[in-house]
Design a protein around this motif. Sequence first.
Motif, PDB file in Angstrom:
ATOM      1  N   VAL A  48     -31.936 -30.364  15.846  1.00 18.07           N
ATOM      2  CA  VAL A  48     -31.089 -29.043  16.142  1.00 18.07           C
ATOM      3  C   VAL A  48     -30.969 -29.023  17.759  1.00 18.07           C
ATOM      4  CG1 VAL A  48     -31.397 -26.491  16.517  1.00 18.07           C
ATOM      5  CG2 VAL A  48     -31.705 -27.935  14.113  1.00 18.07           C
ATOM      6  N   ILE A 100     -26.735 -30.567  16.657  1.00  8.85           N
ATOM      7  CA  ILE A 100     -26.477 -30.946  15.133  1.00  8.85           C
ATOM      8  C   ILE A 100     -26.965 -29.680  14.086  1.00  8.85           C
ATOM      9  CG2 ILE A 100     -26.641 -32.491  13.501  1.00  8.85           C
ATOM     10  CD1 ILE A 100     -27.011 -34.649  15.735  1.00  8.85           C
ATOM     11  N   ARG A 101     -25.970 -29.150  13.359  1.00  2.89           N
ATOM     12  CA  ARG A 101     -26.309 -28.220  12.399  1.00  2.89           C
ATOM     13  C   ARG A 101     -27.143 -28.900  11.301  1.00  2.89           C
ATOM     14  NH1 ARG A 101     -22.482 -24.099  10.582  1.00  2.89           N
ATOM     15  NH2 ARG A 101     -21.564 -26.025   9.495  1.00  2.89           N
ATOM     16  N   VAL A 102     -28.082 -28.430  11.023  1.00  2.00           N
ATOM     17  CA  VAL A 102     -28.921 -28.868   9.811  1.00  2.00           C
ATOM     18  C   VAL A 102     -29.482 -27.772   8.842  1.00  2.00           C
ATOM     19  CG1 VAL A 102     -31.248 -30.079   9.438  1.00  2.00           C
ATOM     20  CG2 VAL A 102     -30.249 -30.538  11.471  1.00  2.00           C
ATOM     21  N   SER A 103     -29.370 -28.259   7.687  1.00  2.00           N
ATOM     22  CA  SER A 103     -29.950 -27.296   6.772  1.00  2.00           C
ATOM     23  C   SER A 103     -30.877 -28.172   5.777  1.00  2.00           C
ATOM     24  CB  SER A 103     -28.973 -26.836   5.567  1.00  2.00           C
ATOM     25  OG  SER A 103     -28.122 -25.916   6.212  1.00  2.00           O
ATOM     26  N   VAL A 112     -22.929 -28.439   6.580  1.00  2.00           N
ATOM     27  CA  VAL A 112     -23.583 -28.738   7.741  1.00  2.00           C
ATOM     28  C   VAL A 112     -23.318 -29.985   8.058  1.00  2.00           C
ATOM     29  CG1 VAL A 112     -25.150 -26.715   7.688  1.00  2.00           C
ATOM     30  CG2 VAL A 112     -25.810 -28.894   6.753  1.00  2.00           C
ATOM     31  N   ASP A 113     -23.726 -30.438   9.477  1.00  2.00           N
ATOM     32  CA  ASP A 113     -23.585 -31.512   9.688  1.00  2.00           C
ATOM     33  C   ASP A 113     -24.459 -32.656   9.069  1.00  2.00           C
ATOM     34  OD1 ASP A 113     -21.744 -30.865  11.913  1.00  2.00           O
ATOM     35  OD2 ASP A 113     -23.476 -30.467  12.992  1.00  2.00           O
TER      36      ASP A 113
END
Length: 166
Positions: free
Chosen positions: A26, A30-33, A94-95
Amino acid sequence: MRVFGLAGWSGAGKTTLMIELVRRIVLRGIRVSTIKHAHHAFDIDRPGKDSHRHREAGATEVMVTSGARWALMHEIRGEGEPSLDALLAHMTPVDLLLIEGFKSEDYDKLEVHRPELGKPMLWPDTSRIVAVASDVPLGDLPLPRFDLADPDAIVRFILERTGLSR
């Protein structure tokens, strides 16, 4: 959405590593789930709360929402555990989606291994393990190896593997 996972026996440190990876990724913008597999029943609400009372009454899905967040709980009610693909369909793109568990699913994963647990390595019997992280040297393996104390190296590997390195 790129998907990468952590697999290993209970107590190996997957969750601890996952938290460090998410924090560091993050920070790179970078978008993380995440998705975490649990091998037992679990609750995210408590008895007495309205959402718990709705589920106990038989609701298939209960959504709780506020100005800060929303959560959707879905009761399986004997339908059988959903596949990873079915769960992915519910995720907002997300990314990078990091998955903890689901070791038999078909996606690239890093094995988290601690020999002191007395459990065998998942590799080579588990598909798509592409690297191993441990707290001790593991000898000759034909896979990239990482020290659990060096999450930055693991982040670099995951981002390169998923095509997100910048």
